[in-house]
Design a protein around this motif. Sequence first.
Motif, short mmCIF file in Angstrom:
data_model
loop_
_atom_site.label_atom_id
_atom_site.label_comp_id
_atom_site.label_asym_id
_atom_site.label_seq_id
_atom_site.Cartn_x
_atom_site.Cartn_y
_atom_site.Cartn_z
N ALA A 44 0.82 -1.21 0.00
CA ALA A 44 0.00 0.00 0.00
C ALA A 44 0.85 1.26 0.00
N TYR A 45 2.12 1.14 0.41
CA TYR A 45 2.98 2.32 0.51
C TYR A 45 3.87 2.50 -0.71
N GLU A 46 3.66 1.71 -1.76
CA GLU A 46 4.35 1.97 -3.02
C GLU A 46 3.81 3.26 -3.62
N GLY A 47 4.67 4.01 -4.30
CA GLY A 47 4.19 5.21 -4.97
C GLY A 47 5.12 6.39 -4.77
N VAL A 48 4.59 7.58 -5.02
CA VAL A 48 5.38 8.81 -4.99
C VAL A 48 5.11 9.59 -3.71
N TYR A 49 6.19 9.98 -3.03
CA TYR A 49 6.10 10.76 -1.80
C TYR A 49 6.41 12.22 -2.14
N GLN A 50 5.54 13.12 -1.68
CA GLN A 50 5.72 14.55 -1.90
C GLN A 50 5.77 15.28 -0.57
N PRO A 93 3.96 28.32 -0.40
CA PRO A 93 4.21 26.87 -0.35
C PRO A 93 4.82 26.35 -1.64
N VAL A 94 5.71 25.38 -1.51
CA VAL A 94 6.37 24.74 -2.65
C VAL A 94 6.26 23.24 -2.47
N THR A 95 5.71 22.56 -3.46
CA THR A 95 5.55 21.10 -3.42
C THR A 95 6.64 20.44 -4.24
N LYS A 96 7.32 19.45 -3.64
CA LYS A 96 8.41 18.77 -4.34
C LYS A 96 8.28 17.26 -4.17
N ASN A 97 8.59 16.54 -5.23
CA ASN A 97 8.68 15.08 -5.15
C ASN A 97 9.98 14.73 -4.44
N ILE A 98 9.93 13.88 -3.42
CA ILE A 98 11.14 13.58 -2.66
C ILE A 98 11.55 12.11 -2.72
N LEU A 99 10.62 11.21 -3.06
CA LEU A 99 10.96 9.79 -3.04
C LEU A 99 9.90 9.01 -3.81
N GLU A 100 10.35 7.92 -4.46
CA GLU A 100 9.40 6.98 -5.04
C GLU A 100 9.81 5.57 -4.65
N ILE A 101 8.86 4.81 -4.13
CA ILE A 101 9.06 3.38 -3.86
C ILE A 101 8.38 2.64 -4.99
N LYS A 102 9.16 1.87 -5.75
CA LYS A 102 8.66 1.31 -7.00
C LYS A 102 8.98 -0.17 -7.09
N LEU A 103 7.97 -0.96 -7.39
CA LEU A 103 8.16 -2.40 -7.57
C LEU A 103 9.07 -2.65 -8.76
N GLY A 104 10.06 -3.51 -8.57
CA GLY A 104 10.94 -3.87 -9.67
C GLY A 104 12.26 -3.15 -9.65
N GLU A 105 12.38 -2.07 -8.83
CA GLU A 105 13.67 -1.38 -8.72
C GLU A 105 14.59 -2.16 -7.79
N ASN A 106 15.88 -1.98 -7.99
CA ASN A 106 16.86 -2.66 -7.14
C ASN A 106 17.11 -1.85 -5.88
N LEU A 107 17.07 -2.51 -4.75
CA LEU A 107 17.37 -1.84 -3.49
C LEU A 107 18.88 -1.65 -3.35
#
Length: 211
Positions: free
Chosen positions: A182-188, A197-211
Motif C-alpha cells: 500500500a505504501y508503493e508510490g510517490v512521496y511529496q 508553499p512549494v511542493t516537491k517530489n522527494i521519493l518513489e518506492i517502486k516495484l521492480g527497482e533494485n534496493l
Amino acid sequence: MTIQKADYVRHPHDIIVAVLKASRLKTASKVGDHYDTTVQCTCEDCELTDVLCNGESVLASGRITVIPGKLISFNFPSFEDTNACVYLGVFKKDDRLYKKILAVIETVTITTMEVIGTPKDGEQFEHHVHFSCDNDCSVEKVSVNGIPLETNTRRSSSVGSIAFYEVVESSVIIRITEYSNAYEGVYQAVFSTSEGPVTKNILEIKLGENL
C-alpha cells in the motif's frame, strides 16, 4: 495513516495490471503559468470513474476532465501550488475498484528524486531524504500518492502498519512500522517558504527497482 491493501495491486503480472495501462505524467509547472496536457489510459472492460488528488475527487472543479477514448485532460489556466499533486485514477472492473497513478505534478523541477525498490512485506522501513533551501523554509506536510502521513509527534499508537515522518534539521525521515505494498508510490513534501508553499517530489518506492 492506514491504507487498505485491497485497493492496490502488487504483482505486475496480475491480469488487472496487464489490462490497465496509463502513460504516467511526471512534470512541473511554475505558479501562475498556463498548464495544459493530456494523459492516455487503456483498459479492457473497465471504466474510469474518478480522479483523486489528496484523496478528494477533482472532476467537479472542471480543471481535469475525462475525454471519450480514455483521455484525461489537465488544464490549469493559472497554475497554483495546490494543483501540485499525485493524481490517482479510479478504475472499476468486475465490481472492484483499482487505483493507478496518472500524473505527478510538482511546483518546481528538482534535479533528482531517489527511486528505490520495495522492501519485504512486514519489515520496518526507514529512509532519510535530505533537502536544502535558498532561504529559510520548513516542511508543512508529507504525503504518499496524495494521502497525508502522520507526523512522529502525532502518530497514533494503533497496532498494524503505520507510516509517519519526522523532520530533523535538513532531513525528512520516512518510517513505516510494517511495510506493505500500500505504501508503493510517490512521496511529496510541501515546504513553507517566504514566497509561499512549494511542493516537491522527494521519493518513489517502486516495484521492480533494485534496493
